[in-house]
Design an enzyme around this catalytic site. Structure first.
Site, short mmCIF file in Angstrom:
data_model
loop_
_atom_site.label_atom_id
_atom_site.label_comp_id
_atom_site.label_asym_id
_atom_site.label_seq_id
_atom_site.Cartn_x
_atom_site.Cartn_y
_atom_site.Cartn_z
N THR A 91 -16.42 97.45 -22.26
CA THR A 91 -17.81 97.02 -22.07
C THR A 91 -18.80 98.09 -22.53
O THR A 91 -19.97 97.80 -22.72
CB THR A 91 -18.10 96.71 -20.59
N ALA B 35 -9.97 99.35 -14.24
CA ALA B 35 -9.26 99.95 -13.11
C ALA B 35 -9.44 99.18 -11.81
O ALA B 35 -8.68 99.37 -10.88
CB ALA B 35 -9.71 101.40 -12.92
N THR C 140 -11.28 105.46 -15.48
CA THR C 140 -11.64 104.92 -16.79
C THR C 140 -13.03 105.38 -17.22
O THR C 140 -13.94 105.54 -16.40
CB THR C 140 -11.62 103.39 -16.77
N ASP D 74 -15.53 104.09 -4.82
CA ASP D 74 -15.97 103.56 -6.12
C ASP D 74 -17.20 104.32 -6.63
O ASP D 74 -18.09 103.75 -7.24
CB ASP D 74 -16.28 102.06 -6.01
N TRP E 290 -25.16 102.19 -14.17
CA TRP E 290 -25.09 102.46 -15.61
C TRP E 290 -26.44 102.32 -16.30
O TRP E 290 -26.60 102.77 -17.44
CB TRP E 290 -24.08 101.53 -16.28
N CYS F 131 -13.59 85.67 -7.36
CA CYS F 131 -14.83 85.00 -7.77
C CYS F 131 -16.08 85.84 -7.61
O CYS F 131 -17.09 85.61 -8.29
CB CYS F 131 -15.02 83.71 -6.97
N CYS G 181 -18.52 87.62 -10.43
CA CYS G 181 -19.43 86.81 -11.23
C CYS G 181 -20.37 85.96 -10.37
O CYS G 181 -21.57 85.89 -10.63
CB CYS G 181 -18.65 85.88 -12.16
N HIS G 182 -19.81 85.30 -9.37
CA HIS G 182 -20.59 84.31 -8.62
C HIS G 182 -21.33 84.90 -7.43
O HIS G 182 -22.05 84.17 -6.75
CB HIS G 182 -19.69 83.17 -8.16
N MET H 182 -16.59 80.42 -18.49
CA MET H 182 -15.84 80.40 -17.23
C MET H 182 -14.36 80.62 -17.54
O MET H 182 -13.70 79.78 -18.15
CB MET H 182 -16.04 79.05 -16.53
#
Length: 697
Positions: free
Chosen positions: A178, A195, A253, A318, A406, A623, A626-627, A666
């Site tokens: 990405t 990761a 990563t 994280d 980021w 999920c 994204c959701h 999706m």
């Protein structure tokens, strides 16, 4: 004489109609190391130093109120435009969505060419973890980009034709790309993500920019000692791990930030979190776990280790250090220092001597509870032991989204200030009920933090506070700050016109005075935006361009609700490229305004508590990215509480297991069990009913 006049007339006509063109700008080390004209924005941070500073003054604090729209280019069927564009010789280059590269005439907004990497056809399960590409690189007439399926591609900047493509990751592994590549010395360097979704061992690879042939690779965490170590750095790092960490991958990563330093000919890597997050699993005896959450300096030509500084030894929250690393020359205590400015997720702002890697100073820029301070003698944090959830749970500030993520910050050498987009948030960590000794990554491309997914307070996350912070890196103190709306804010750009540019979640591009933070103008974008703008010159005129559009599952719940507040919901909102200049007169197409999703309910359906609990865990694994957390979505991805699809098990099965909507972004979850699918449906129906009862927040 007649012949001379004729030649003169032909030359005038050819100039007027574009018959003569200027020589193309050569983007190489010389230009990227120092481009005082500001004509191009040829690198992610404009130049190698990643300052995101433009020397242009045509648009300045005195006339910025006259800024106006020149043109817009809509980008239909694009799920994400949260990316940094480039501008070279009057052409804007950007990659939208899953690495669809565009070239656009900066004067008119005309699309010149479009190259689709067809990543959606090749990425398979990796589409589940990727938010699209965050940026490009430009070098000697080529555009370079990564893809979600793990390729690095080079595209001809004039024609949009593919020059070469190389696969940077292993077959069927969990790695994806990405981040933006970095180009220098004829090399193009790329990292990867993944990761959070499986047993991934991070690395960075350098390729020949002309041919795509691999030149070197550096692993960011050690592998299995029984296989031997690639270099002395990995041998050293292995001494800081315990247990059988290699079975979990380790992580580390480099999914976002890398900075090239031409003065020392080094590449700095900003490394990520552990895999899994929970250190009790991956390194049960503790240890620093090098090189997680670190800045690692390598020789740019060979990839050999030079030094490192670790922001979070033995991290377990994280807390990526994959945020931008800005190079600057500062005078500190009367001494000229070559420094790196770094604001990772963990809430501290670090000033590091980039020659030696030694810490100069570090102070908090947001609420921090995981550590009291950074010990300047050792460079190590003085931690709060309770933050490591020793009893199985803890709420920690900042949250895993980070005090600074980021979205890039900017440094203005005229004011001496760094402008940081800051979030104030917390995360509830819970590993109660997790079998730490025999834990394994879940099957398939599932979120795998080593925590108890779905536990904690029900309902959507609390609103977060966000602000744009002007920070003095010499004194390590705030100079000014302005709140940003709705709890989220975007990357930043600054200029010699005493300006700071930042888009916001309320759909405006706001411009502030760089020295004191006074708002000088707010310009409509038509949709909430997280991408940072760029500025450059074409034909003597300064332009500002920005990609506007919201981002996948991030909900935009306002801090103070009113009758007009809501979310940029579903696919109704535009994705577009906008360009501004002084006295621009173009009209912005009227977009739909934000609206709260209205949950749907079926009174004949009764959610079963046991299935709701199982579904909450499965939703969190599969999920949520994204959701949205607690099924509260935003951006391009539909809110499943308001979707008719979960109301029918057959429809849900077709979409989730059979990939009926794969062409619309999706992913297909063909590995999900029928039990989990049914449980997710029960969870979504329960969340819809709860939301309706609460006034559907």
């Amino acid at each position: 004489m007649i012949q001379s006049v004729s030649i003169w007339l032909i030359m005038v006509m050819m100039i007027a109609y574009g018959g003569f063109s200027r020589a193309a700008t050569v983007v190489d080390n010389e230009l990227l190391a120092r481009e005082p004209s500001g004509a191009n924005w040829a690198g992610y941070g404009r130049t190698f130093d990643e300052q995101r500073y433009s020397p242009l003054t045509q648009i300045n604090e005195h006339n910025v109120g006259r800024l106006g729209l020149i043109w817009t280019l809509d980008l239909p069927d694009t799920h994400s435009v949260t990316t940094v564009p480039l501008a070279v010789d009057g052409v804007i280059y950007f990659a939208a969505g899953y690495t669809v590269v565009h070239a656009v005439d900066a004067r008119t907004g005309k699309l010149l060419w479009r190259y689709d990497s067809e990543a959606t056809k090749l990425a398979g399960h990796k589409m589940r973890g990727s938010w699209g590409i965050r940026g490009l690189a430009f070098w000697r007439g080529r555009v370079y980009a990564g893809t979600v399926d793990g390729r690095l591609i080079a595209v001809d900047a004039k024609t949009g034709k593919l020059a070469w493509s190389t696969m940077t990751v292993g077959k069927n592994d969990n790695r994806y790309i990405t981040g933006a590549p970095k180009v220098f010395n004829g090399l193009v360097v790329i990292g990867h993500g993944g990761a959070d979704y499986g047993p991934v061992r991070g690395y960075v690879t350098a390729y020949d920019a002309e041919t795509g042939v691999q030149r070197w690779r550096f692993y960011t965490v050690p592998g299995n000692p029984a296989d031997g170590f690639e270099n002395k750095a990995m041998e050293m790092a292995a001494k800081t791990w315990t247990g059988e960490w290699w079975k979990h991958g380790g992580g580390g990563t480099v999914w976002n930030a890398m900075t090239y330093d031409p003065e020392f000919n080094r590449i700095y890597l900003g490394t990520g979190n552990g895999a899994p997050w929970n250190q009790k699993i991956r390194s049960p005896g503790g240890g620093d776990n090098l090189f997680l959450c670190s800045v690692v300096a390598l020789d740019a030509d060979t990839g050999e280790y030079v030094w490192h500084y670790q922001t979070n030894p033995g991290e377990t929250w994280d807390y990526n250090s994959a945020m931008d690393m800005v190079l600057a020359d500062l005078t500190i205590e009367g001494k000229a220092r070559k420094v790196m400015l770094h604001a990772p997720k963990n809430g501290f702002f670090y000033v590091i001597d980039r020659e030696t890697g030694k810490l100069i100073s570090a102070e908090k820029i947001a609420k921090v509870t995981w550590a009291e301070r950074i010990d300047l003698a050792t460079g190590r944090p003085v931690e709060n032991p309770e933050a490591r959830y020793p009893n199985g749970e803890a709420t920690v500030w900042p949250g895993n989204k980070g005090a600074h993520s980021w979205y890039p910050m900017a440094f203005n050498p005229n004011t001496g200030l760094v402008y940081v987009p800051v979030w104030e948030s917390s995360t509830y960590y819970n590993d109660q009920g997790v079998d730490l000794g025999s834990w394994k990554h879940p099957a398939g491309f599932s979120f795998s933090s080593g925590l108890a997914s779905g536990k904690g307070k029900p309902g959507p996350p609390d609103p977060v506070e966000s602000y744009l912070l002007a920070w003095n890196p010499v004194t390590q103190r705030s100079v000014w700050r302005v709140p940003t709306p709705w709890g989220y804010n975007s990357g930043v750009t600054t200029s010699a016109g005493n300006l700071v540019f930042q888009a916001n979640a309320d759909g405006k591009l706001r411009i502030y005075a760089a020295d004191n933070g006074k708002e000088l103008g707010a310009f409509e974008l038509g949709v909430g935006t997280l991408s940072p703008p760029i500025t450059y010159i074409v034909d003597g005129r300064q332009y500002v361009s920005i990609l506007a559009g919201w981002l996948r599952g991030i909900p935009m719940k306002p801090i103070v609700e009113d009758k007009t507040s809501g979310w940029w919901s579903g696919r109704e909102q535009p994705r577009r490229l906008l360009t501004f200049a002084i006295d621009g007169k173009a009209d912005l197409p009227s977009p739909p305004r934000p609206a709260k999703p209205i949950p749907l309910d079926d009174l004949s359906f009764t959610p079963e508590p046991e299935k709701v609990e199982v579904g909450a865990k499965a939703y969190g694994r599969l999920c949520q990215t994204c959701h949205g957390a607690a099924a509260v979505s935003g951006g391009y991805i539909p809110d499943l509480r308001a979707s008719p699809i979960p109301m029918s098990l057959d429809a849900l099965r077709q979409v989730v297991q059979q990939g009926a909507l794969r062409s619309r972004g999706m992913p297909m979850f063909d590995d999900i069990t029928e039990k989990d699918l049914i449980a997710i449906r029960h969870y979504l129906r329960a969340r819809a009913r709860e939301s309706l009862a609460q006034g559907h927040p």
